[in-house]
Design a protein around this motif. Structure first.
Motif: not given
Length: 240
Positions: A109, A111, A181, A185, A190-191, A204, A206-210
């Protein structure tokens, strides 16, 4: 099982010996199990230059050196308190300095890691201050001052910072969600893992970020994030 550890915001100082004891416990008993250790800023409560010497600095230096001599890499991202920590200190103990933003691959992943102060864009006064003190010419001039003068200036800044925090709302001192956000981008990840806000949590988004936030350290608790292929969680660490 491979493990990677993340810590930040220890704010080590001579007058908080319990924090130093917690750090030494981590470095002796937990960090040697690691594939790598990442310190995401504010290891020290303040840093006025690599020429400063103290028993605390020597102890921390020795702990990091013992780890890196075992071929366990230890990485460091500057915080808002120790942004002047330099190559001389790093080379003395094998610490590897990283830029403000760095993408690392954690078991498949990608990060993004950072200290986190750059994410708090609502704190306009702090961001203005940060831009000024991160100017290289200002840093060079500051480091040319006698050590005693730098320490006095640092004490004054610390006192002013404590006063300013009392006047600011909790929301202003937290990250700006929209900017976070944008950072996700920009770096195509996503992490994210960061510190600075002292609000330990795993968010968490939305839609898919941590977004994983490291906590600050207290006399009876050390915020330590363990990441492995199987899970990501904060260790239950108490005073030693």
């Amino acid at each position: 099982m491979k493990k990677t550890y993340f810590i930040s915001d220890l704010h080590l100082s001579e007058n908080r010996p319990k924090l130093t004891a917690l750090f030494e416990h981590f470095m002796h008993n937990i960090a040697p199990q690691a594939q790598a250790v990442y310190i995401l800023g504010d290891l020290f409560d303040f840093w006025v230059g690599d020429d400063e010497k103290s028993p605390l600095i020597s102890r921390v230096q020795a702990q990091i050196k013992q780890l890196t001599e075992k071929n366990i890499p230890c990485y460091f991202i500057h915080g808002n308190r120790d942004f002047l920590l330099g190559e001389k200190f790093a080379e003395s103990c094998g610490l590897q300095l990283l830029p403000d933003y760095k993408i690392v691959n954690l078991y498949g992943t990608d990060t993004l890691i950072c200290h986190g102060d750059t994410l708090c864009t609502d704190d306009v006064n702090y961001q203005t201050f940060r831009r000024k003190v991160h100017q290289k010419w200002r840093q060079r001039l500051f480091l040319l001052l006698p050590l005693k003068v730098r320490i006095k200036i640092a004490d004054k800044i610390r006192r002013q910072s404590r006063h300013d925090k009392k006047m600011k709302s909790a929301e202003i001192m937290d990250v700006n969600g929209e900017f976070v956000c944008q950072i996700f981008e920009r770096f195509k990840v996503r992490q994210m893992i960061h510190g600075h806000t002292h609000r330990q949590n795993i968010h968490q988004i939305p839609p898919h970020f941590k977004r994983i936030v490291l906590g600050d350290w207290h006399d009876d608790y050390a915020s330590i994030l363990e990441v492995s292929e199987q899970e990501t969680y904060f260790l239950p660490q108490t005073a030693r």
